[in-house]
Design an enzyme around this catalytic site. Structure first.
Site, PDB file in Angstrom:
ATOM      1  N   GLU A  85       0.842  -1.195   0.000  1.00 14.23           N
ATOM      2  CA  GLU A  85       0.000   0.000   0.000  1.00 14.23           C
ATOM      3  C   GLU A  85       0.878   1.247   0.000  1.00 14.23           C
ATOM      4  OE1 GLU A  85      -4.065  -1.675   1.881  1.00 14.23           O
ATOM      5  OE2 GLU A  85      -2.835  -0.521   3.257  1.00 14.23           O
ATOM      6  N   CYS A 106       6.058  -6.735   7.558  1.00 20.22           N
ATOM      7  CA  CYS A 106       7.069  -6.181   8.465  1.00 20.22           C
ATOM      8  C   CYS A 106       7.342  -7.198   9.555  1.00 20.22           C
ATOM      9  CB  CYS A 106       6.558  -4.885   9.087  1.00 20.22           C
ATOM     10  SG  CYS A 106       7.775  -4.032  10.121  1.00 20.22           S
ATOM     11  N   CYS A 110       5.113  -4.474  15.982  1.00 22.50           N
ATOM     12  CA  CYS A 110       4.719  -3.517  17.027  1.00 22.50           C
ATOM     13  C   CYS A 110       3.248  -3.795  17.351  1.00 22.50           C
ATOM     14  CB  CYS A 110       4.915  -2.088  16.541  1.00 22.50           C
ATOM     15  SG  CYS A 110       6.642  -1.738  16.141  1.00 22.50           S
ATOM     16  N   CYS A 360      -1.647   6.093   9.620  1.00 25.31           N
ATOM     17  CA  CYS A 360      -0.469   5.420  10.178  1.00 25.31           C
ATOM     18  C   CYS A 360      -0.855   4.108  10.829  1.00 25.31           C
ATOM     19  CB  CYS A 360       0.159   6.269  11.288  1.00 25.31           C
ATOM     20  SG  CYS A 360       0.781   7.812  10.754  1.00 25.31           S
TER      21      CYS A 360
HETATM   22  N1  SAH Z   1       8.639   0.902  10.642  1.00 18.79           N
HETATM   23  C1  SAH Z   1       8.697   2.339  10.707  1.00 18.79           C
HETATM   24  C2  SAH Z   1       7.534   3.004   9.971  1.00 18.79           C
HETATM   25  C3  SAH Z   1       6.208   2.739  10.605  1.00 18.79           C
HETATM   26  S1  SAH Z   1       4.805   3.719  10.188  1.00 18.79           S
HETATM   27  C4  SAH Z   1       8.717   2.778  12.158  1.00 18.79           C
HETATM   28  O1  SAH Z   1       8.532   1.950  13.036  1.00 18.79           O
HETATM   29  O2  SAH Z   1       8.950   3.963  12.406  1.00 18.79           O
HETATM   30  C5  SAH Z   1       5.073   5.301  10.854  1.00 18.79           C
HETATM   31  C6  SAH Z   1       4.625   5.531  12.294  1.00 18.79           C
HETATM   32  O3  SAH Z   1       3.286   5.102  12.540  1.00 18.79           O
HETATM   33  C7  SAH Z   1       5.506   4.797  13.296  1.00 18.79           C
HETATM   34  O4  SAH Z   1       5.870   5.674  14.320  1.00 18.79           O
HETATM   35  C8  SAH Z   1       4.583   3.728  13.804  1.00 18.79           C
HETATM   36  O5  SAH Z   1       4.952   3.254  15.062  1.00 18.79           O
HETATM   37  C9  SAH Z   1       3.256   4.453  13.790  1.00 18.79           C
HETATM   38  N2  SAH Z   1       2.095   3.576  13.930  1.00 18.79           N
HETATM   39  C10 SAH Z   1       2.029   2.235  13.733  1.00 18.79           C
HETATM   40  N3  SAH Z   1       0.782   1.792  13.984  1.00 18.79           N
HETATM   41  C11 SAH Z   1       0.052   2.861  14.358  1.00 18.79           C
HETATM   42  C12 SAH Z   1      -1.308   3.033  14.724  1.00 18.79           C
HETATM   43  N4  SAH Z   1      -2.145   2.022  14.765  1.00 18.79           N
HETATM   44  N5  SAH Z   1      -1.736   4.269  15.029  1.00 18.79           N
HETATM   45  C13 SAH Z   1      -0.878   5.324  14.962  1.00 18.79           C
HETATM   46  N6  SAH Z   1       0.409   5.211  14.611  1.00 18.79           N
HETATM   47  C14 SAH Z   1       0.888   4.005  14.318  1.00 18.79           C
END
Ligand code: SAH
Length: 374
Positions: A85, A106, A110, A360
């Site tokens: 996406e 990924c 997280c 995000c």
């Molecule tokens: N792998 C990278 C990019 C992730 S996306 C990283 O970890 O930074 C960008 C941001 O969105 C990251 O800070 C991630 O932790 C956050 N994110 C992930 N899931 C989310 C959610 N459900 N709500 C809000 N932010 C989120």
């Protein structure tokens, strides 16, 4: 998987090197629809390329527009049918940002992120990252947008000092790229690096308009500090908590002593790039009852102030089906006020495209032909 360059070199082993440069320039020209149109190349070469080398490494599978009209999400199909996406967003000033993916799935898992539920499938190639930019650039030229449309034919972006950067272009341009789509960019270091270098070389986007967001892979963070070829674009580290136990619970890949090591690394980074052009950001998703009370705000403030000039970007939690709730508006405001009271630059990120699961952490695809249910 072979890159466009490798495929080209296999087809044309004896061409002079300027030909590759012509090809790179051509692929970034949104007016050209394929190799046949590349008038800088001899016609025999164009025909051979048309037969053997795909013009694009990504193809639109599904494109969804948010109700507000300011966010568009594309599910893109890769040459091996895998899906990723990618998101296009327009801010209030009419500027366009794209959010690109760096991996299919990924490995970081997280706890609050939908992409992590897919697990790791594969790294994207440099071309597949670059072609997300090309895809959106073409899309922008071919579509009209009611939302803030009076602003879309706008002058180029601003310089750091706020002065306009260049003259009106008459073309809708992508002004920012964030590596915040699917995947962990630093776990695909070489392709991300190559993609950023290519974009910097062949587009009008400057290094302060590209942000690579990382969960905080310390060996790769160390590597980029020493890597002379690393393009020094902006970096955002997903901190999410300055309390070690809390961070480990929501970011399971946290290293032992992560906070101490990140603090040390950040100080080294800031020492090396001691100017606001390369400022560092910590991202922090606000999860109700998990990391959003005053105690956590104070820990974060202490952590940040122990480092120096780091911005904090608070992200309202977007629903992913995980067991979390978004912090209330008042909790978020209290949190940001507590940081401001300690002189920290903190902002709350505007949520965009959550109605089409483009916000995000909401990016997820299954690898069949339908999008996964959330
Ligand atoms: N792998 C990278 C990019 C992730 S996306 C990283 O970890 O930074 C960008 C941001 O969105 C990251 O800070 C991630 O932790 C956050 N994110 C992930 N899931 C989310 C959610 N459900 N709500 C809000 N932010 C989120």
């Amino acid at each position: 998987m072979q890159t466009r360059r490798q495929q080209y070199q296999a087809l044309f082993p004896n061409e002079p090197s300027f030909r590759w440069d012509q090809i790179q320039k051509a692929v970034f020209d949104h007016r050209l629809g394929g190799w046949i149109a590349v008038s800088t190349l001899p016609s025999a070469s164009r025909a051979k390329l048309e037969q053997n080398l795909p013009w694009m490494s990504v193809a639109a599978h599904t494109v969804l527009k948010s109700a507000h009209g300011d966010t568009v999400k594309a599910i893109l199909e890769l040459s091996d049918k895998k899906l990723i996406e990618s998101v296009l967003m327009q801010n209030r000033r009419g500027q366009w940002t794209i959010c690109v993916s760096s991996q299919v799935g990924c490995a970081m898992r997280c706890a609050f992120c939908a992409t992590g539920t897919m697990g790791f499938i594969r790294n994207l190639t440099c071309d597949e990252i670059v072609d997300q930019y090309r895809f959106w650039n073409i899309y922008l030229q071919q579509h009209s947008f009611e939302w803030a449309s009076h602003e879309t034919m706008e002058v180029d972006d601003e310089n750091e000092d706020g002065s306009p950067q260049g003259l009106p272009t008459g073309r809708k341009r992508i002004s920012n790229i964030v590596f915040m789509g699917m995947g962990e960019p630093l776990a695909n270091y070489d392709s991300v690096k190559e993609a950023v270098r290519t974009i910097l070389e062949f587009t009008d986007i400057g290094p302060t308009h590209i942000t690579v967001s990382t969960v905080g892979l310390l060996p790769q963070l160390d590597r980029l500090l020493e890597d002379r070829q690393w393009p020094h674009v902006r970096l955002a580290v997903s901190l999410h908590s300055a309390d070690a136990t809390t961070r480990k619970a929501i970011v399971p890949t946290s290293y032992d002593d992560f906070l101490v090591k990140l603090s040390d690394w950040s100080r080294r980074y800031l020492k090396k790039f001691d100017n606001r052009r390369h400022h560092l950001t910590f991202e922090y998703v606000l999860l109700s009852g998990v990391n959003d009370d005053e105690k956590h705000a104070n820990k974060l403030a202490k952590f940040v102030n122990g480092i120096g000039q780091v911005k904090v970007n608070l992200i309202p939690y977007n629903t992913t089906g995980a067991q979390f709730n978004r912090s209330t508006q008042s909790a978020a405001e209290r949190f940001v006020a507590a940081l401001h009271a300690k002189h920290i630059i903190a902002t709350i990120r505007k949520t965009m495209g959550d109605d089409i699961a483009a916000a995000c952490g909401q990016l997820v695809t299954n690898q069949g032909d339908k999008e996964m249910k959330r």
